[in-house]
Motif scaffolding. Sequence first.
Motif, PDB file in Angstrom:
ATOM      1  N   PRO A 168       0.988   1.301   7.947  1.00 36.84           N
ATOM      2  CA  PRO A 168       0.286   2.100   6.801  1.00 36.84           C
ATOM      3  C   PRO A 168      -1.323   1.759   7.042  1.00 36.84           C
ATOM      4  CG  PRO A 168       1.524  -0.011   6.358  1.00 36.84           C
ATOM      5  CD  PRO A 168       1.963   0.316   7.559  1.00 36.84           C
ATOM      6  N   ASP A 179      -3.565   2.533   4.247  1.00 36.66           N
ATOM      7  CA  ASP A 179      -3.976   2.087   2.964  1.00 36.66           C
ATOM      8  C   ASP A 179      -4.342   0.617   2.853  1.00 36.66           C
ATOM      9  OD1 ASP A 179      -4.565   2.858   0.113  1.00 36.66           O
ATOM     10  OD2 ASP A 179      -3.285   1.322  -0.119  1.00 36.66           O
ATOM     11  N   ASP A 207      -4.542  -1.644   0.636  1.00 36.59           N
ATOM     12  CA  ASP A 207      -3.624  -2.296  -0.408  1.00 36.59           C
ATOM     13  C   ASP A 207      -2.108  -2.531   0.199  1.00 36.59           C
ATOM     14  OD1 ASP A 207      -5.349  -2.976  -2.323  1.00 36.59           O
ATOM     15  OD2 ASP A 207      -5.024  -0.852  -3.276  1.00 36.59           O
ATOM     16  N   GLU A 208      -1.666  -1.372   1.071  1.00 33.94           N
ATOM     17  CA  GLU A 208      -0.346  -1.569   1.722  1.00 33.94           C
ATOM     18  C   GLU A 208      -0.485  -2.578   2.854  1.00 33.94           C
ATOM     19  OE1 GLU A 208       1.804   2.007   2.320  1.00 33.94           O
ATOM     20  OE2 GLU A 208       0.480   2.798   0.922  1.00 33.94           O
ATOM     21  N   SER A 231      -2.527  -4.908   3.146  1.00 36.39           N
ATOM     22  CA  SER A 231      -2.769  -6.126   2.706  1.00 36.39           C
ATOM     23  C   SER A 231      -1.290  -7.059   2.403  1.00 36.39           C
ATOM     24  CB  SER A 231      -3.677  -6.504   1.338  1.00 36.39           C
ATOM     25  OG  SER A 231      -4.780  -6.123   1.664  1.00 36.39           O
ATOM     26  N   LYS A 232      -0.445  -6.006   1.867  1.00 30.72           N
ATOM     27  CA  LYS A 232       0.797  -6.404   1.427  1.00 30.72           C
ATOM     28  C   LYS A 232       1.745  -6.809   2.737  1.00 30.72           C
ATOM     29  CE  LYS A 232       1.452  -4.214  -2.829  1.00 30.72           C
ATOM     30  NZ  LYS A 232       1.310  -2.737  -3.072  1.00 30.72           N
ATOM     31  N   LEU A 233       1.392  -6.313   3.933  1.00 24.83           N
ATOM     32  CA  LEU A 233       2.237  -6.284   5.306  1.00 24.83           C
ATOM     33  C   LEU A 233       2.001  -8.071   5.603  1.00 24.83           C
ATOM     34  CD1 LEU A 233       0.839  -3.715   7.499  1.00 24.83           C
ATOM     35  CD2 LEU A 233       3.292  -3.773   6.554  1.00 24.83           C
TER      36      LEU A 233
END
Lengths: 317, 418
Positions: free
Chosen positions: B159, B161, B163-164, B166-168
């Motif tokens: 990804p 993006d 935010d995505e 960061s979520k990884l």
Amino acid sequence: MLGPAPIPPDVRRPGRNRRIKQGVREFLAPYAYISPFFVLFLIFGLFPLLFTFYISLFDWDPIGEHRFVGLDNFAELLHDPRFWGALRNTFSIWVMSTVPQLLLALGLAHLLNHARLRLAALFRMSVLVPYVTSVAATTIVFAQMFDRDYGMINWFLGLLGFEHIDFTASLWGSHVMIATMIAWRWTGYNTLLYLAALQAVPRELYEAAAADGANGWRQFLHISIPSLRPIIAFTVVTSTIGGLQVFTEPLLANPVGGLTCGAARQCQTVTLYLYEQSFGQFHFGYGAAVGVALFVIVVAFSGINYLLVTRVRSERP
Amino acid sequence: MKRVRSTVAIIATAALLLGGCGGSDGESDSKTFEFWSFANINQKADVDVYTKAHPDVRIKLTEVGSTTETAQALTAALAGGKVPDLVLIQADDLPKFMQSPDNFVDLTTLGADDIKGNYLDWVMAQSTTKDGKIIGVPTDVGGLAVAYRTDLFKAAGLPTDRDEVSKLWPTWDEFINVGKTYVQKTGKPFVDNTPTSVFFQAVNQGSQRYYSADRKLDYDNEQVKAAFDVTLKAFSAGISAKQGSFSSGWTAAMKKGDYAVVCSPSWMLSQMKTNAPETDGKWDIATIPGGSGNWGGSFLAIPKRAKNAKAAWNYISEMQSPKGQLDHFLLQGSLPTTPSVYTDPQLVGKTDPFFSNAPIGKIYTQSVVGIKPFYFGPQDGPIGTEFLNTLTSVEQGKVNPANAWDTALTNVKNAVRE
């Protein structure tokens, strides 16, 4: 003939005084003439030397307390693997740079002294170009050339099908790199010293040798080298002093390691270690002890080298 | 005799000239003061703002050099030279000066007590002595985040993006896993290097670093070991480009896209822009694995022998007020130390086109709230260097990861002076 008229005491006195003054003046004048060097030496040479020794007896924080510790710093130095590592690096870099440098300078000087060389002045001046280039600039360029992934040397090795060499990371690689920088800078300087000495050798000697059928190599061995011995002794001693104090090249060669010149201190020289301790970590007492140790080592080695070189000189005809 | 006398006089004059530099230059007036800063942080901008608002004040700004060179010059000045009235000290250099607080004006005598509540308490703690003297006012902090290449992430099927992304990687372990995926997909290394990008970030995320809470040396602790181990793990995963931070190879590889990720404290952003201008717009910024943390920052201090401490203090209190720091952030990007402005719409709304318009104010301030304070000791510098160097040796294949911790402890022991 009348003898000299008796001089009245009140007249004789000032005359004698003047003569004494004259004597004192003549006695002092030469000392006054040479004094600038010695005054400057006292201020900038001897005083720092003695003060360094004084500081080495302390745990000396430049902006905090100065605690007297006697010879503790020296005792610690003897057991400090970083100091011995730095000493090993210094000697290794010194040998790797001095030997090829002086040999190359000898050869170059012999070639430049050749009677039939065209544009001699141009070539003679150009050997000095590396010497007048800023050390910092030289070092930065060399460091890029020796870069592991993007350096010119490794690119070339890659073309030839060899593996890339991580010069800065390895012990020998980093020493070769720094020795190259030093040799590049000083070879021309030594060449000119040798050339100046060679110019003093009578041309007839070479002409006679040539007439006797001696080729260039034999002329080099049997005329150039023997007449250069005093200047060789001089360059060996100055190279020793300079080589044992190498600082800028290792400092700038390996910016990743900073003051340690590499992660494993693989190219940290004694002066760089001194600098790291004093100005990197503010351990001035310990840094001063390193400085005193280096001073002793340099004096000892210059002496040994001088004896060796002059001995060689006196033993051969 | 006359000749001798004049020779002596010449020598004496020469000696005086040579040895007597740095004497007082006479007058001191309360409207002029001298300010030493390091280069590349653009204190000039602040000075200009201040002198515009106070046309009667004259500030002699000297940009001494790197942070280290500035600290060295300050040390020499404190040891007996001419001191400036105001000096900027980098956080890593501060502990050395905190050892001898008597060299500085205790800012509580000038009113620092009244304003200390404006600043992040754990930053203020770094410049406060055990007995409550305040030596420096914090000008900025080094929040942590990860800069990544969106184009390279896209090519690897990851990804893009922020935010995505960061979520990884909420944790370092997950960061390593993302790295493995990237290497598998592209065959290229993921992160610039592990010693700086992993260890130096992770070790600054704990509640203790190299000293215990009661200010005793304690570098052989679980938190440091954990940061060390996760670095070895990242190395063993084969995701590192092994380009030492700030080296010429690091810069070259950044330009060429030979790694996709750099863990970048807030102050590193401007360096990336200078080093790799051609990558403009290809970067974005995600949060750092492992939560809050800080690396770096600076403090303003007033040496004890300053001629015009009052004028220097007026400057500090005005320029380092929450408003002053916010203005400096909007102008320069240095992260404020005054949490009251962290919700300011101007700060939250600040974006950077070089990093795909990432809201850098928001991301970086989030990384410095909720930090658990730890004590910065005088030997933090050398200890950090030894840990970093050992991990670099691991990357260079000179130290076996299995022995790395023991090697590091031996090296630290050699470097630390009791």
